[in-house]
Design a protein around this motif. Structure first.
Motif, short mmCIF file in Angstrom:
data_model
loop_
_atom_site.label_atom_id
_atom_site.label_comp_id
_atom_site.label_asym_id
_atom_site.label_seq_id
_atom_site.Cartn_x
_atom_site.Cartn_y
_atom_site.Cartn_z
N GLN A 92 6.50 -2.13 -11.04
CA GLN A 92 6.39 -0.96 -11.92
C GLN A 92 5.39 0.01 -11.30
N ILE A 93 5.84 1.22 -11.05
CA ILE A 93 4.99 2.30 -10.55
C ILE A 93 5.10 3.42 -11.56
N TYR A 94 3.97 3.79 -12.16
CA TYR A 94 4.01 4.77 -13.24
C TYR A 94 2.70 5.53 -13.33
N ARG A 95 2.76 6.61 -14.08
CA ARG A 95 1.55 7.38 -14.37
C ARG A 95 1.69 8.00 -15.74
N ILE A 96 0.56 8.36 -16.31
CA ILE A 96 0.55 9.09 -17.57
C ILE A 96 0.73 10.57 -17.22
N GLU A 97 1.49 11.29 -18.01
CA GLU A 97 1.83 12.67 -17.69
C GLU A 97 0.61 13.56 -17.46
N THR A 98 -0.52 13.21 -18.04
CA THR A 98 -1.73 14.02 -17.90
C THR A 98 -2.62 13.58 -16.74
N ASP A 99 -2.21 12.54 -16.01
CA ASP A 99 -3.00 12.00 -14.90
C ASP A 99 -2.13 11.99 -13.64
N PRO A 100 -2.59 12.59 -12.56
CA PRO A 100 -1.77 12.63 -11.35
C PRO A 100 -1.76 11.32 -10.57
N GLN A 101 -2.64 10.39 -10.90
CA GLN A 101 -2.75 9.12 -10.18
C GLN A 101 -1.69 8.13 -10.65
N TRP A 102 -1.10 7.40 -9.69
CA TRP A 102 -0.06 6.41 -9.97
C TRP A 102 -0.66 5.02 -10.07
N VAL A 103 -0.11 4.21 -10.97
CA VAL A 103 -0.52 2.83 -11.19
C VAL A 103 0.56 1.93 -10.60
N LEU A 104 0.12 0.83 -9.98
CA LEU A 104 1.04 -0.18 -9.44
C LEU A 104 0.84 -1.47 -10.22
N GLU A 105 1.93 -1.98 -10.79
CA GLU A 105 1.90 -3.21 -11.56
C GLU A 105 3.08 -4.08 -11.11
N VAL A 106 2.82 -5.38 -10.97
CA VAL A 106 3.88 -6.33 -10.62
C VAL A 106 3.91 -7.39 -11.70
N ILE A 107 5.12 -7.66 -12.23
CA ILE A 107 5.28 -8.65 -13.30
C ILE A 107 6.17 -9.76 -12.78
N ASN A 108 5.69 -11.00 -12.88
CA ASN A 108 6.49 -12.13 -12.38
C ASN A 108 7.39 -12.68 -13.48
N ARG A 109 8.15 -13.71 -13.13
CA ARG A 109 9.16 -14.26 -14.05
C ARG A 109 8.55 -14.85 -15.32
N ASN A 110 7.27 -15.20 -15.28
CA ASN A 110 6.61 -15.74 -16.47
C ASN A 110 5.97 -14.66 -17.33
N GLY A 111 6.12 -13.41 -16.91
CA GLY A 111 5.54 -12.31 -17.67
C GLY A 111 4.11 -12.00 -17.30
N THR A 112 3.59 -12.67 -16.27
CA THR A 112 2.24 -12.40 -15.82
C THR A 112 2.21 -11.05 -15.12
N SER A 113 1.27 -10.22 -15.51
CA SER A 113 1.15 -8.86 -14.97
C SER A 113 -0.03 -8.80 -14.01
N ILE A 114 0.21 -8.25 -12.82
CA ILE A 114 -0.83 -8.02 -11.84
C ILE A 114 -0.90 -6.52 -11.64
N VAL A 115 -2.05 -5.92 -11.95
CA VAL A 115 -2.22 -4.47 -11.84
C VAL A 115 -3.30 -4.19 -10.80
N TRP A 116 -2.98 -3.31 -9.86
CA TRP A 116 -3.97 -2.91 -8.86
C TRP A 116 -5.08 -2.15 -9.56
N GLU A 117 -6.33 -2.42 -9.16
CA GLU A 117 -7.47 -1.69 -9.72
C GLU A 117 -7.48 -0.25 -9.24
N ASP A 118 -7.15 -0.06 -7.96
CA ASP A 118 -7.11 1.28 -7.40
C ASP A 118 -5.81 1.97 -7.80
N HIS A 119 -5.90 3.25 -8.04
CA HIS A 119 -4.71 4.04 -8.33
C HIS A 119 -4.34 4.81 -7.07
#
Length: 89
Positions: free
Chosen positions: A26-53
């Protein structure tokens, strides 16, 4: 009336499969923030989100690809180092 900002999802998001394992990128951003977030979700629903945008969605995807190339898909999977709490009978 104020509304919550919309979330913009990059077209670079989606499932990724290697070695028989699939994760959701998942690569996404909030419309009011130009920085993109990187999140990876595995088959168990565990979410790994990068601290850096990231400046661009392409930079975020490149970070994911570099991690896959250097560490493999196993880095995103739940491993046996999880110790369950003991149960009382």
């Amino acid at each position: 009336m104020d509304h919550d900002p919309d979330i913009i999802t990059s077209g670079l998001s989606g499932p990724f499969t290697r070695d028989g394992e699939t994760v959701e990128v998942q690569i996404y951003r909030i419309e009011t923030d130009p920085q993109w977030v990187l999140e990876v979700i595995n088959r168990n629903g565990t979410s790994i989100v990068w601290e850096d945008h990231f400046e661009t969605a392409e930079d975020a995807r490149a970070a994911f690809d570099a991690t896959i190339d250097s560490e493999g898909i196993g880095t995103f999977l739940d491993t046996t180092n999880i110790v369950p709490f003991p149960t009382r009978h």
